[in-house]
Design a protein around this motif. Structure first.
Motif, PDB file in Angstrom:
ATOM      1  N   PRO A 220      48.137  29.885  41.270  1.00  0.00           N
ATOM      2  CA  PRO A 220      47.406  31.201  41.875  1.00  0.00           C
ATOM      3  C   PRO A 220      47.377  32.362  41.435  1.00  0.00           C
ATOM      4  N   ILE A 221      46.381  33.241  40.994  1.00  0.00           N
ATOM      5  CA  ILE A 221      45.880  34.431  41.001  1.00  0.00           C
ATOM      6  C   ILE A 221      45.181  35.389  42.147  1.00  0.00           C
ATOM      7  N   HIS A 222      45.637  36.607  42.426  1.00  0.00           N
ATOM      8  CA  HIS A 222      45.146  37.361  43.209  1.00  0.00           C
ATOM      9  C   HIS A 222      44.071  38.514  43.530  1.00  0.00           C
ATOM     10  N   ARG A 223      43.913  39.529  41.816  1.00  0.00           N
ATOM     11  CA  ARG A 223      43.633  40.167  41.918  1.00  0.00           C
ATOM     12  C   ARG A 223      42.559  40.802  40.052  1.00  0.00           C
ATOM     13  N   LEU A 224      42.247  40.904  40.328  1.00  0.00           N
ATOM     14  CA  LEU A 224      41.421  41.578  38.719  1.00  0.00           C
ATOM     15  C   LEU A 224      41.007  42.764  38.681  1.00  0.00           C
ATOM     16  N   GLU A 225      41.143  43.212  37.557  1.00  0.00           N
ATOM     17  CA  GLU A 225      40.873  44.904  37.466  1.00  0.00           C
ATOM     18  C   GLU A 225      41.027  45.076  36.593  1.00  0.00           C
ATOM     19  N   VAL A 226      39.891  46.496  36.441  1.00  0.00           N
ATOM     20  CA  VAL A 226      39.647  46.392  34.729  1.00  0.00           C
ATOM     21  C   VAL A 226      39.779  48.222  34.994  1.00  0.00           C
ATOM     22  N   VAL A 227      41.109  48.030  33.689  1.00  0.00           N
ATOM     23  CA  VAL A 227      41.403  49.436  33.745  1.00  0.00           C
ATOM     24  C   VAL A 227      41.064  50.627  32.426  1.00  0.00           C
ATOM     25  N   GLN A 228      40.555  51.804  33.183  1.00  0.00           N
ATOM     26  CA  GLN A 228      40.585  52.743  32.288  1.00  0.00           C
ATOM     27  C   GLN A 228      41.867  53.888  31.971  1.00  0.00           C
ATOM     28  N   GLU A 229      42.424  54.150  30.926  1.00  0.00           N
ATOM     29  CA  GLU A 229      43.277  54.885  30.436  1.00  0.00           C
ATOM     30  C   GLU A 229      44.301  55.063  31.764  1.00  0.00           C
ATOM     31  N   GLY A 230      44.791  53.355  32.283  1.00  0.00           N
ATOM     32  CA  GLY A 230      45.288  53.305  33.130  1.00  0.00           C
ATOM     33  C   GLY A 230      45.140  53.051  34.910  1.00  0.00           C
ATOM     34  N   ARG A 231      43.948  53.737  34.849  1.00  0.00           N
ATOM     35  CA  ARG A 231      43.445  53.347  35.725  1.00  0.00           C
ATOM     36  C   ARG A 231      42.363  52.763  36.320  1.00  0.00           C
ATOM     37  N   VAL A 232      42.520  51.805  38.046  1.00  0.00           N
ATOM     38  CA  VAL A 232      41.595  51.052  37.965  1.00  0.00           C
ATOM     39  C   VAL A 232      40.383  51.430  38.132  1.00  0.00           C
ATOM     40  N   VAL A 233      39.752  51.288  37.423  1.00  0.00           N
ATOM     41  CA  VAL A 233      38.835  51.704  38.200  1.00  0.00           C
ATOM     42  C   VAL A 233      36.987  50.452  38.307  1.00  0.00           C
ATOM     43  N   ALA A 234      37.672  49.193  38.425  1.00  0.00           N
ATOM     44  CA  ALA A 234      36.476  48.134  38.951  1.00  0.00           C
ATOM     45  C   ALA A 234      38.066  46.677  39.637  1.00  0.00           C
ATOM     46  N   SER A 235      37.442  46.307  40.391  1.00  0.00           N
ATOM     47  CA  SER A 235      37.844  45.230  41.139  1.00  0.00           C
ATOM     48  C   SER A 235      37.913  44.528  41.469  1.00  0.00           C
ATOM     49  N   THR A 236      38.555  43.350  42.115  1.00  0.00           N
ATOM     50  CA  THR A 236      37.923  42.459  43.244  1.00  0.00           C
ATOM     51  C   THR A 236      39.343  41.503  43.197  1.00  0.00           C
ATOM     52  N   GLU A 237      39.595  41.136  44.363  1.00  0.00           N
ATOM     53  CA  GLU A 237      40.399  40.921  45.517  1.00  0.00           C
ATOM     54  C   GLU A 237      41.038  39.075  45.756  1.00  0.00           C
ATOM     55  N   GLU A 238      41.344  37.966  45.581  1.00  0.00           N
ATOM     56  CA  GLU A 238      41.320  36.898  46.371  1.00  0.00           C
ATOM     57  C   GLU A 238      42.487  37.309  47.423  1.00  0.00           C
ATOM     58  N   ALA A 239      42.869  37.369  48.569  1.00  0.00           N
ATOM     59  CA  ALA A 239      44.046  37.790  49.195  1.00  0.00           C
ATOM     60  C   ALA A 239      44.688  36.469  49.255  1.00  0.00           C
ATOM     61  N   ASN A 240      43.999  35.294  50.033  1.00  0.00           N
ATOM     62  CA  ASN A 240      44.984  33.915  49.580  1.00  0.00           C
ATOM     63  C   ASN A 240      45.077  33.651  48.367  1.00  0.00           C
ATOM     64  N   GLY A 241      44.831  33.759  47.112  1.00  0.00           N
ATOM     65  CA  GLY A 241      44.899  33.708  46.210  1.00  0.00           C
ATOM     66  C   GLY A 241      44.132  32.127  45.792  1.00  0.00           C
ATOM     67  N   ALA A 242      43.743  32.127  44.661  1.00  0.00           N
ATOM     68  CA  ALA A 242      42.286  31.509  43.444  1.00  0.00           C
ATOM     69  C   ALA A 242      42.768  31.082  42.041  1.00  0.00           C
ATOM     70  N   ARG A 243      41.596  30.047  42.228  1.00  0.00           N
ATOM     71  CA  ARG A 243      41.609  29.555  40.564  1.00  0.00           C
ATOM     72  C   ARG A 243      40.786  30.505  39.503  1.00  0.00           C
ATOM     73  N   ARG A 244      39.660  31.132  40.766  1.00  0.00           N
ATOM     74  CA  ARG A 244      38.689  31.562  39.688  1.00  0.00           C
ATOM     75  C   ARG A 244      38.657  33.636  40.043  1.00  0.00           C
ATOM     76  N   LEU A 245      38.449  34.177  39.045  1.00  0.00           N
ATOM     77  CA  LEU A 245      37.993  35.503  39.648  1.00  0.00           C
ATOM     78  C   LEU A 245      37.311  36.086  38.329  1.00  0.00           C
ATOM     79  N   ARG A 246      35.600  36.824  39.018  1.00  0.00           N
ATOM     80  CA  ARG A 246      34.743  37.208  38.163  1.00  0.00           C
ATOM     81  C   ARG A 246      34.931  38.489  38.494  1.00  0.00           C
ATOM     82  N   LEU A 247      34.678  39.837  37.520  1.00  0.00           N
ATOM     83  CA  LEU A 247      34.254  41.278  38.525  1.00  0.00           C
ATOM     84  C   LEU A 247      32.801  41.218  36.857  1.00  0.00           C
ATOM     85  N   LYS A 248      32.216  41.933  37.405  1.00  0.00           N
ATOM     86  CA  LYS A 248      31.636  42.763  36.454  1.00  0.00           C
ATOM     87  C   LYS A 248      30.139  44.323  37.479  1.00  0.00           C
ATOM     88  N   ALA A 249      31.358  45.340  36.146  1.00  0.00           N
ATOM     89  CA  ALA A 249      30.475  46.100  36.451  1.00  0.00           C
ATOM     90  C   ALA A 249      30.471  47.500  35.298  1.00  0.00           C
TER      91      ALA A 249
END
Length: 829
Positions: A683-712
Motif C-alpha cells: 500500500p502507498i498513499h502519497r506521490l510527490e514531486v519535490v523541487q529543491e526539497g519543497r513539494v511542488v506537486a502531489s496526489t494522495e489516496e487516504a485509504n492507500g492505493a496500488r497506483r498513483l499518478r500525477l502530471k503537473a
C-alpha cells in the motif's frame, strides 16, 4: 496400584559405585528417568556379575502381575572395538511366570544393553539411554555453545545406565521372579521398575501439534515467556501464534511480505511426543500455570484448566512436492514460500526453518536460505521444494520481489496427495524497461547464499561486503576480485568491501579488484580494541577509484563527519538511503542544493535473517546498446538514472526526459512538465514531486492505493533540481515493512537537473557553512582525539613520513574546494 512401580533390589546388591571408578558419580537413590521412577540402592547399590564379579545367577522375586519390566543396567566392559562381534551375550534374563512357564531372553551388547559411555554412533538398538532427548537453553548459554544452541535439540545419552523394557506377552499371568544368569563379560543391574499400563514406557509416536491458549487476560497479555514440559516424552519450544485470524491474514495488504509479530503469550503452539500417561506442564515466566494428561488431550482433543487450554490440532500430514510456476512461462521460478495451518503453525519445506534461529536475533548468524519478516519465516526455493504439509486447509504465502504479484491463498491437501502446484504472475518487468535492480549493502551471506536469495527476490545485483567488526573479520573467504554470475545470468554477486571508522564514517567500495586495507580503523566498534587511526574514508575512496571501482556513501549521513569531505572533493559516486526518515532526506537535499550531483541508491545493510536482500533496492537504467553486467550496472549508477525502492515502482520524467538528465533552459527559465507514477504491490498513499526539497506537486489516496499518478507544470527560474517520491500518508508517515528495521514502504528517484542559462550549478551558503563545520570537526578529531602510535615507532601502510599530514590532507582539500566555490560566487569566508 501406581502406573509404574520401582522395586527395591538392595537385598541382592553386591557392589558399590566404586565399581565404576574412583571419580564416578552415578545417580543412586530414588531416580526418575524418562519420567519413570527407579529405586537404586545406596552403598551396595548394584547387582554385579560376570568375569571376576562372579558367575552365580541372581533371582529377583516379583510376585505380581505387570505388563512391563524396565531394567536399568549396563555393561562394564567390551571388546567390540578390538574386533569382537556386535551382539555378544552378556547374560540371560529368565522370566518365570505363574503356572510354570519361563521365557529366556538374551541380553546382548548393543541390543538390550551396552557400555557407558558408548562412543559416538554406538548406542544400543533396543535399549534407551537413561537421559532423554531435550532442548538447548533457549535464551542464554556459554559463548562457545552459541552454534549448538541453534539446533534447539539435545540428544540424550546414557549418563550411567541403559533402560531396557521387557513386555510381558501374557500380562494376565503374574511374574513370579526374574533370574539373572551371567554369560561372560562384567555387567551390572542397578534398578528394576514394573509397568502396569498398556503403553510403550518410552513412547514411539511422532510429535503432534497443540495450540495453547491462556484464558485469563492478565496471563495472555504478558510478554511471551512460555515453557512446555513433558515428563514422559518431549516438547519443542513453544512459539507465539499470530494474533489475527486466518481470514484477516488472507486479506492483509502485505501479502508475501510478512506479518506483525505477536509479542504476547497467547495464543501459542508446541509439538509434543509422549506416552499416554505423560503429564504436560505449561509454565509462564517459570511459574506453573496448568497441566494436563497427554492421553486425555489425545482422546478428547481439548483439555482446559482455569489458566490453560490445550487443544490438539494435528490433522495428519502428507509429504508433498510443491512447484511454484511462473504464470507466463509455465516454468518453476525462484521465490520464497511460507506454508501454515489455519492456526498459523508453520510447515516449512524440508531443509528450511519454521522459526529461523528460534525467533531470536541473527546478527552474523544470518541463515542463508531463510528470512523472517515479523511472525513469518520464509524459505527461499528454486521453484521446487518438498516436505510435510498438514492435511486439510493449508495457507500458502509466496513472494518474489516487487515485480511479481504475491500469492497468499488457501489450498487443500487431501489424504494421499503428494503434489502441489502454485502459480505467481509478473505484473511488471523492469528488466525489459532496461532497469536492473541491486542491493548495495549486504553482509554475512555466502556468495551462493546471496545468489539464492537474490533470485528468490528477483534482484539482479548483490554487493556482498567484507568488513571488520572489532576483532571479527567477515566474508574474507568470499573475495575473488571479480563478479560471480548465476547460471542464467539473472543475478550477479560481487564480494567487495565496506570500510568503516566509528566517527568519521563508513564507505562502500564496489567492484574492488584487490583488497583495500586496512578495512577498518581507530578502535571499536569498527576496528580492533586499542587500534589507531590509520586512514581516512577519502583515502579509501581514492584507492577504490584507482581500481576502477565505485564509491557509495552508505546510510547517509551517519556516521556524520567525513561525508562532507568526500562530497566536497567529488569522491562519492552515489549516496545510499537505508531508512525512511526525514533526517536522511534533509541531508540529501542539503548536498543537492549546494550543487553536488549525487545519484540516490537503495541498500539494506542486511546483517541478519530478519532482512531480505533488496527490501530496499536500487534500480539502475542501462541503455539498450549495453549488456547487463556488473560493470555496466556500476557505470550507469554513476550517471544517475536510478531510483531507490522499498516496494513501489517509480517512474518520472521532466519534459519527457528521464531520471538523471540535465535539462537546459534559457536564461530567464521557464515552465517544465513533470509526470510521475508509482505502482506497488504494497500500500502507498502519497506521490510527490519535490523541487529543491519543497513539494511542488502531489496526489494522495487516504485509504492507500496500488497506483498513483500525477502530471503537473512546474515553474523554474534558476538552476534547480526535481525528483519524485512516494510513501505513506503525508509522505512522512510511511507504512512499515515487517523486516527487523521496520523500514517504510517508499521510493525516491535521483534528481533531474535543471540548468538555466548555462552549465548547471547550485550553491547554498548555509549548506556550505554546515559542510565546513563538519570538516573542522573531522580535523579537530584527527589532531586532538584520534589514537596514534608514538612518532617514529611504526612504519605506516602509506609509507609517508608525516602520518598526521596524510590524515589531514583530504579535509584540507575539502576546505579549499568549498572556499574556491565561495570565492567564485563572491561569498566571503
Amino acid at each position: 496400584m501406581t502406573d509404574y512401580q520401582p522395586l527395591d533390589l538392595s537385598a541382592h546388591c553386591n557392589a558399590g559405585v566404586d565399581l565404576l571408578g574412583p571419580d564416578a558419580r552415578p545417580p543412586v537413590g530414588a531416580q526418575t528417568f524418562h519420567g519413570l521412577p527407579f529405586q537404586i540402592a545406596e552403598g551396595r547399590c548394584y547387582i554385579a556379575r560376570g568375569g571376576d564379579l562372579g558367575k552365580a545367577p541372581v533371582t529377583i522375586p516379583i510376585g505380581q502381575k505387570a505388563r512391563h519390566l524396565i531394567f536399568a543396567h549396563r555393561l562394564l566392559e567390551s571388546k567390540m572395538l578390538e574386533g569382537a562381534p556386535i551382539g555378544g551375550v552378556a547374560a540371560h534374563y529368565v522370566f518365570h511366570l505363574a503356572g510354570g512357564e519361563t521365557i529366556r531372553v538374551p541380553i546382548r551388547e548393543r541390543f538390550e544393553t551396552g557400555v557407558v559411555p558408548p562412543g559416538w554412533g554406538q548406542l544400543a538398538f533396543l535399549a534407551v539411554p537413561d537421559q532423554k532427548n531435550g532442548l538447548q537453553p533457549r535464551y542464554e548459554g556459554k559463548w562457545g555453545s552459541a552454534g549448538n544452541r541453534q539446533t534447539e535439540a539435545t540428544q540424550g545419552g546414557p549418563r550411567a545406565y541403559y533402560l531396557w523394557d521387557w513386555e510381558n506377552p501374557q500380562p494376565d499371568l503374574a511374574i513370579e521372579s526374574v533370574e539373572v544368569i551371567p554369560e561372560g563379560p562384567r555387567f551390572l543391574v542397578a534398578a528394576l521398575t514394573l509397568g502396569h499400563l498398556e503403553e510403550d514406557p518410552f513412547g514411539r509416536s511422532g510429535a503432534r501439534e497443540v495450540r495453547i491458549d491462556l484464558p485469563q487476560p492478565e496471563d495472555a497479555a504478558k510478554p511471551f515467556g512460555l515453557e512446555v514440559e513433558v515428563d514422559r516424552g518431549v516438547a519443542t519450544y513453544p512459539y507465539a501464534l499470530p494474533e489475527q485470524p486466518a481470514d484477516a491474514f488472507l486479506s492483509d495488504g502485505f501479502k508475501g511480505w510478512g506479518e506483525g509479530q505477536n509479542p504476547k503469550s497467547s495464543p501459542a503452539y508446541a509439538e509434543i511426543a509422549a506416552t499416554p500417561s505423560a503429564t504436560v506442564t505449561v509454565k509462564q515466566g517459570g511459574e506453573e500455570i496448568g497441566r494436563a494428561n497427554w492421553g486425555e488431550v489425545e482422546t478428547k482433543g481439548v483439555v482446559a484448566t482455569p489458566r490453560v487450554r490445550i487443544e490438539l490440532v494435528d490433522r495428519g500430514r502428507n509429504w508433498v512436492h510443491t512447484t511454484v510456476l511462473d504464470d507466463e512461462t509455465g516454468k518453476p521460478v525462484p521465490c520464497r514460500v511460507h506454508f501454515r495451518s489455519p492456526e498459523g503453525i508453520p510447515y516449512q519445506p524440508h531443509g528450511h526453518h519454521g522459526h529461523v534461529n528460534s525467533n531470536l536475533g541473527t546478527w552474523h548468524m544470518d541463515i542463508g536460505g531463510d528470512v523472517r519478516l515479523g511472525q513469518i519465516t520464509y524459505a527461499y526455493i528454486d521453484g521446487t521444494c518438498q516436505g510435510w504439509l498438514p492435511r486439510g486447509e493449508v495457507i500458502v504465502d509466496v513472494a518474489r520481489g516487487f515485480e511479481y504479484e504475491p500469492l497468499r491463498a488457501r489450498v487443500e491437501v487431501k489424504p494421499g496427495q503428494r503434489e502441489l502446484s502454485l502459480r505467481i504472475k509478473r505484473w511488471a518487468d523492469m528488466n525489459r524497461e532496461r532497469y536492473f535492480s541491486g542491493d548495495t549493502h549486504v553482509h554475512f551471506l555466502s556468495t551462493q547464499g546471496a545468489h539464492t536469495e537474490a533470485l528468490g527476490e528477483d534482484l539482479n545485483v548483490v554487493n556482498l561486503l567484507l568488513s571488520q567488526w572489532g576483532h571479527l573479520f567477515t566474508n574474507t573467504e568470499e573475495f575473488t576480485g571479480q563478479p560471480s554470475v548465476s547460471g542464467g545470468g539473472r543475478s550477479i554477486v560481487y564480494a567487495t568491501q565496506e570500510n568503516r571508522q566509528h566517527l568519521l564514517g563508513h564507505l562502500t567500495l564496489l567492484g574492488v579488484k584487490n583488497p583495500i586495507m586496512p578495512w577498518c580503523s581507530d578502535g571499536p566498534g569498527e576496528a580492533e580494541l586499542g587500534g589507531t587511526l590509520e586512514i581516512t574514508l577519502s583515502q579509501w575512496a581514492d584507492a577504490c577509484h584507482a581500481q576502477g571501482g565505485t564509491v557509495i556513501l552508505p546510510h547517509l549521513p551517519t556516521p556524520n563527519c567525513e561525508p562532507a569531505t568526500l562530497i566536497a572533493t567529488g569522491r562519492v559516486d552515489g549516496v545510499e538511503m537505508l531508512q525512511h526518515n526525514m533526517y536522511s532526506h534533509l541531508e540529501y537535499y542539503r548536498y543537492l542544493n549546494c550543487g553536488y550531483r549525487l545519484p540516490l541508491v537503495g541498500g539494506t545493510d542486511k546483517m541478519s535473517s530478519d532482512v531480505p536482500v533488496g527490501i530496499y533496492r536500487t534500480y539502475v537504467h542501462i541503455p539498450d546498446d549495453q549488456p547487463f553486467t556488473y560493470e555496466t550496472w556500476c557505470e550507469n549508477l554513476k550517471k544517475g538514472n536510478t531510483f531507490h525502492s522499498g516496494g513501489p515502482i517509480l517512474r518520472f520524467t521532466v519534459n519527457g526526459q528521464p531520471i538523471g538528465s540535465t535539462l537546459n533552459l534559457p536564461g530567464n527559465g521557464g515552465t517544465v512538465e513533470v509526470e510521475a507514477s508509482a505502482e506497488s504491490i504494497l500500500p502507498i498513499h502519497r506521490l510527490e514531486v519535490v523541487q529543491e526539497g519543497r513539494v511542488v506537486a502531489s496526489t494522495e489516496e487516504a485509504n492507500g492505493a496500488r497506483r498513483l499518478r500525477l502530471k503537473a507544470r512546474v515553474k523554474v527560474e534558476k538552476h534547480s533540481w526535481l525528483a519524485a517520491r512516494c510513501s505513506g500518508p503525508g509522505y512522512t508517515q510511511s507504512v512499515p515493512h515487517h523486516d527487523g528495521w521496520r523500514r517504510g514502504v517508499m521510493a525516491h528517484t535521483s534528481p533531474v537537473y535543471l540548468a538555466v542559462g548555462g552549465d548547471w550549478w547550485m550553491f547554498d551558503s548555509g549548506a556550505a557553512s554546515y559542510l565546513l563545520t563538519l570538516i573542522e570537526g573531522g580535523l579537530s578529531y584527527i589532531r586532538r582525539r584520534s589514537p596514534q602510535h608514538r612518532p617514529g615507532s611504526v612504519t605506516h601502510h602509506h609509507g609517508e613520513a608525516d602520518h598526521m599530514a596524510y590524515l589531514e590532507r583530504p579535509f584540507l582539500e575539502a576546505q579549499a574546494a568549498i572556499h574556491r566555490r565561495m570565492h567564485q560566487h563572491g561569498i566571503p569566508h
